[in-house]
Every structure is written in C-alpha cells, then in structure tokens.
Design a protein around this motif. Structure first.
Motif, mmCIF file in Angstrom:
data_model
loop_
_atom_site.group_PDB
_atom_site.id
_atom_site.type_symbol
_atom_site.label_atom_id
_atom_site.label_comp_id
_atom_site.label_asym_id
_atom_site.label_seq_id
_atom_site.Cartn_x
_atom_site.Cartn_y
_atom_site.Cartn_z
ATOM 1 N N VAL A 269 25.660 11.654 8.373
ATOM 2 C CA VAL A 269 25.633 12.907 9.131
ATOM 3 C C VAL A 269 25.487 12.656 10.630
ATOM 4 C CG1 VAL A 269 24.759 14.301 7.233
ATOM 5 C CG2 VAL A 269 23.139 13.143 8.746
ATOM 6 N N ILE A 270 24.940 11.503 11.003
ATOM 7 C CA ILE A 270 24.759 11.201 12.417
ATOM 8 C C ILE A 270 26.125 10.924 13.057
ATOM 9 C CG2 ILE A 270 23.699 9.644 14.092
ATOM 10 C CD1 ILE A 270 21.735 11.484 12.641
ATOM 11 N N GLN A 287 24.019 30.042 19.238
ATOM 12 C CA GLN A 287 22.837 30.084 18.397
ATOM 13 C C GLN A 287 23.185 30.519 16.983
ATOM 14 O OE1 GLN A 287 19.629 32.273 20.173
ATOM 15 N NE2 GLN A 287 19.823 31.263 22.153
ATOM 16 N N ALA A 288 22.708 29.743 16.017
ATOM 17 C CA ALA A 288 22.919 30.051 14.605
ATOM 18 C C ALA A 288 21.947 29.217 13.787
ATOM 19 C CB ALA A 288 24.360 29.738 14.191
ATOM 20 N N LYS A 289 21.604 29.693 12.593
ATOM 21 C CA LYS A 289 20.891 28.834 11.654
ATOM 22 C C LYS A 289 21.854 27.736 11.241
ATOM 23 C CE LYS A 289 18.016 30.471 8.622
ATOM 24 N NZ LYS A 289 17.425 31.206 7.468
ATOM 25 N N PHE A 290 21.370 26.512 11.203
ATOM 26 C CA PHE A 290 22.295 25.372 11.074
ATOM 27 C C PHE A 290 21.702 24.306 10.169
ATOM 28 C CE2 PHE A 290 23.877 21.234 12.722
ATOM 29 C CZ PHE A 290 25.228 21.429 12.515
ATOM 30 N N LYS A 291 22.566 23.750 9.296
ATOM 31 C CA LYS A 291 22.139 22.652 8.425
ATOM 32 C C LYS A 291 23.302 21.706 8.183
ATOM 33 C CE LYS A 291 19.991 21.565 3.957
ATOM 34 N NZ LYS A 291 18.934 20.750 4.590
ATOM 35 N N ARG A 292 23.003 20.405 8.200
ATOM 36 C CA ARG A 292 24.015 19.391 7.932
ATOM 37 C C ARG A 292 23.810 18.795 6.544
ATOM 38 N NH1 ARG A 292 23.624 15.444 13.108
ATOM 39 N NH2 ARG A 292 21.472 15.401 12.361
ATOM 40 N N LEU A 293 24.902 18.688 5.792
ATOM 41 C CA LEU A 293 24.891 18.001 4.498
ATOM 42 C C LEU A 293 25.771 16.761 4.604
ATOM 43 C CD1 LEU A 293 25.355 20.985 2.003
ATOM 44 C CD2 LEU A 293 23.212 19.937 2.771
ATOM 45 N N GLY A 294 25.322 15.702 3.994
ATOM 46 C CA GLY A 294 26.066 14.446 4.028
ATOM 47 C C GLY A 294 25.122 13.313 3.665
ATOM 48 N N ILE A 295 25.416 12.138 4.168
ATOM 49 C CA ILE A 295 24.629 10.947 3.841
ATOM 50 C C ILE A 295 23.620 10.697 4.959
ATOM 51 C CG2 ILE A 295 24.717 8.484 3.323
ATOM 52 C CD1 ILE A 295 27.702 8.943 2.584
ATOM 53 N N PRO A 296 22.323 10.710 4.669
ATOM 54 C CA PRO A 296 21.350 10.364 5.714
ATOM 55 C C PRO A 296 21.496 8.898 6.090
ATOM 56 C CG PRO A 296 20.274 10.553 3.583
ATOM 57 C CD PRO A 296 21.697 10.999 3.383
ATOM 58 N N ASN A 297 21.343 8.593 7.367
ATOM 59 C CA ASN A 297 21.604 7.204 7.775
ATOM 60 C C ASN A 297 20.338 6.390 7.943
ATOM 61 O OD1 ASN A 297 20.693 8.219 10.258
ATOM 62 N ND2 ASN A 297 22.055 6.864 11.415
ATOM 63 N N ASP A 298 19.284 6.770 7.207
ATOM 64 C CA ASP A 298 18.072 5.957 7.265
ATOM 65 C C ASP A 298 18.119 4.784 6.302
ATOM 66 O OD1 ASP A 298 18.047 7.638 5.109
ATOM 67 O OD2 ASP A 298 15.973 8.303 5.348
ATOM 68 N N GLU A 299 19.117 4.794 5.372
ATOM 69 C CA GLU A 299 19.315 3.655 4.485
ATOM 70 C C GLU A 299 20.730 3.706 3.916
ATOM 71 O OE1 GLU A 299 16.437 3.930 1.404
ATOM 72 O OE2 GLU A 299 17.314 5.711 0.499
ATOM 73 N N PHE A 300 21.203 2.576 3.388
ATOM 74 C CA PHE A 300 22.529 2.559 2.787
ATOM 75 C C PHE A 300 22.486 3.220 1.412
ATOM 76 C CE2 PHE A 300 22.979 -0.921 5.834
ATOM 77 C CZ PHE A 300 24.231 -0.641 6.363
ATOM 78 N N PRO A 301 23.533 3.990 1.055
ATOM 79 C CA PRO A 301 23.568 4.597 -0.280
ATOM 80 C C PRO A 301 23.653 3.519 -1.352
ATOM 81 C CG PRO A 301 25.225 5.571 1.185
ATOM 82 C CD PRO A 301 24.704 4.348 1.866
ATOM 83 N N PRO A 302 23.113 3.800 -2.524
ATOM 84 C CA PRO A 302 23.141 2.797 -3.610
ATOM 85 C C PRO A 302 24.524 2.674 -4.225
ATOM 86 C CG PRO A 302 22.194 4.850 -4.396
ATOM 87 C CD PRO A 302 22.401 5.015 -2.920
ATOM 88 N N LEU A 303 24.732 1.648 -5.000
ATOM 89 C CA LEU A 303 25.966 1.469 -5.759
ATOM 90 C C LEU A 303 26.036 2.530 -6.848
ATOM 91 C CD1 LEU A 303 28.473 -0.271 -6.543
ATOM 92 C CD2 LEU A 303 26.926 -1.592 -8.000
ATOM 93 N N GLY A 304 27.210 3.137 -7.017
ATOM 94 C CA GLY A 304 27.342 4.123 -8.075
ATOM 95 C C GLY A 304 28.659 4.861 -8.026
ATOM 96 N N ASP A 305 28.921 5.635 -9.075
ATOM 97 C CA ASP A 305 30.096 6.504 -9.114
ATOM 98 C C ASP A 305 29.971 7.535 -7.994
ATOM 99 O OD1 ASP A 305 32.418 7.893 -10.702
ATOM 100 O OD2 ASP A 305 30.913 9.444 -10.365
#
Length: 329
Positions: A269-270, A287-305
């Motif tokens: 998301v970054i 101005q709007a209420k705002f939210k981001r969806l995606g992969i947080p970049n504090d760690e690598f995603p695990p292996l998986g489908d």
C-alpha cells in the motif's frame, strides 16, 4: 464525465480458482501483439526467460526476425529494447514482474525513461499471483514505476481490457509499464466499450462509498458491490486501470458524490494506488473518510495460494465488504 460500463452480476467464488468467467491476459496480450505486428513493422518482441513455448513461441514462428530472446538477462533485455526504440522500433518486453521492476531499475530509469523512449514493459506475475514466495512476488512495482519521470503505468482490470490496452499502446508517447497476472483472472466487463489510457471507468454505480481499484481488485470490488446492493448499500467502483497519469477528476467526483474512499490493490500500500489517491487529496485539500487495502509493507507476505492470501490480507471480496461496512459506521 467517466463512462459506466456493464459488469458481471452476482458474486465471485474464488475458492480453487472457481470464477464466473476467466481468461489469461498473459496469453491474450501476445496474441494481440502478433496480430498488430502483421501490419506494423515497427513492433518487435524482446523476451528474457521465455520465447520458446506457448503464445510467445507462436509469435517467434510467425515473426522470427522480430523476436529476440535474450535469456535470463533482464538488464540486457531493457538495454536492447532501448536501442531498438532509438532506431524507430516499438519494442515490447515481458518477463517476471519482480525482475523487470527491481533488477532492471537502473536501465529503465536511465535508458528508457530519461530519453523518453517508447519501450513497453509488460510485467507478468503481478502482485501475489506467482504463488512462489517473497522472491517472486511482484509487489513493489507500482511504488517504483509510478515515480519514474515520463513513465505511464497501467494495470488492466481483465484480459479483454489488456487487449484494448495493447492496441492503444502502440502509438502512445513515451515509455509504458503494463502489469498483468500470471494466469487466468475474472473477466469484469460484459459489454464492449471504448477504452482510453488515463481515463477511469465506473464499473459499478453507487453514491454511499467509492472503491478505487486496479487489476484483480476491480473484480473483487464489483463482487462486493453486487452483494451490498442487496442490502441497500450503493458502492461506486472506479476501475483506475491507469495509475499514472491518474484520473484526478474521477477521484474528485467520487469524493464530492460519496465522501468515502477505499482503495484496493494487490501490492504494497505504501506508494501504490492508495498513495496516489491520498497524494491528490493532500495536494488539493480534498476531505473524505479514507482507507487503503492491500499488502502492508512491514513484512513480506508468506508463501501461499494468491486467493488464500487475498483473504488473509483483507482485500478479497469479503475483505472489501468488511471495509465498506466499517467506513460507513
């Protein structure tokens, strides 16, 4: 004014890749390129770890003098494509997304973007679709490519849109990066439509909240919108296929009409799509209420489908529905 295009009805069933209708952009874009090459001698195809199987091999057999397999040497691939562009050709290069986005960054920056050459970089295995773990996840490409001067960055919503994009890309000025998945993904649109690079498409109408999506998350957002429509919740889905240049007016209109924005992307998301939208909001004081969806970049995603990971990370259709309900509270 952004056009609304008819999309699939109902909800996606993503378990075990069971979708309403699916197709592979990875195959279809090469088929389109081969057809375009029949009448345009400027088109050349430079491949790295490929060229001798599937649709790429069909192109090689049809146009052997315009197919250049360079082996597992992506930096050379970009350099060769740059030289061909300087000679008046329109080179298309493809390969595993993380290598074209990370390994070749110096060449893309200096040899393609700086001289503003019409090189088309097709990043395959987008997001988590490689299912091959952190070394092969293509999750930093949006963050990198959208910051490069002169670069146009496009993420088709489905395979049919990718075909439209390839056709439009031939004479589009400057360098372009195109992001597509490893395999088949849901087809979003159920009618033909005019496609324009840089112009978002309204994939679902609604005035309660807007989901700005790109690539596979467009289908996920439409699925969520179809489900919530039964509950009386109106979700606008913006297919923001072009991350750069961003369709700023579509974002302004969405903020004015709904006042609530959720972005969804199969990437960190970054500095991705969500950051592009929030940059606009900050720059213009929107101005709007705002939210981001995606992969947080504090760690690598695990292996998986990939579809299991979408659910785990919260941007599959169920995750998008949950985010919509929360932002409406």
């Amino acid at each position: 004014m952004n056009k609304t295009v008819k999309t699939f009805e109902g909800e996606l069933e993503l378990g075990h890749l069971d979708m309403l209708v699916a197709a592979s952009a990875r195959d279809m874009w090469v088929e389109e390129l081969q057809e375009l090459a029949e009448t345009d001698e400027r088109i050349v195809f430079v491949t790295a770890d490929g060229g001798y199987a599937g649709k790429e091999n069909e192109f090689r057999l049809k146009h052997p003098d315009r197919m250049l397999p360079v082996g597992i040497a992506e930096m050379d691939q970009v350099g060769i494509a740059s030289g061909l562009a300087l000679c008046g050709k329109i080179p298309y290069i493809n390969g595993f997304g993380p290598f074209l986005a990370l390994r070749t960054l110096d060449q893309v920056h200096t040899n393609v973007c700086y001289p503003n050459l019409p090189v088309r970089i097709v990043n395959t295995h987008s997001g988590l679709t490689s299912a091959s773990g952190p070394t092969h996840y293509n999750i930093m490409d949006i963050a990198i490519m959208r910051t490069l001067p002169n670069m146009t960055y496009v993420i088709p919503a489905d395979a049919n849109q990718c075909v439209k994009l390839i056709s439009k890309s031939v004479d589009y000025p400057g360098p372009m990066c195109i992001r597509i998945a490893r395999g088949a993904e849901p087809l979003v649109y159920t009618e033909d439509y005019d496609y324009e690079i840089g112009k978002a498409i309204i994939a679902h109408e609604g005035n309660d909240v807007t989901v700005v999506a790109c690539g596979c998350t467009v289908a996920f957002a439409v699925s969520a919108a179809n489900a919530l429509e039964k509950e009386g919740i109106g979700v606008r889905v913006l297919d923001m296929h072009t991350v750069r240049p961003l369709d700023k007016q579509a974002i302004r209109d969405a903020i004015k009409d709904t006042g609530k924005i959720i972005t969804a992307e199969d990437a960190f998301v970054i500095n991705g799509l969500g950051s592009a939208v929030s940059d606009l909001m900050a720059d213009e004081g929107l101005q709007a209420k705002f939210k981001r969806l995606g992969i947080p970049n504090d760690e690598f995603p695990p292996l998986g489908d990939s579809y299991e990971l979408y659910a785990h990370l919260g941007y599959d259709p169920e995750g998008i529905k949950k985010a919509i309900r929360e932002i409406l509270e």
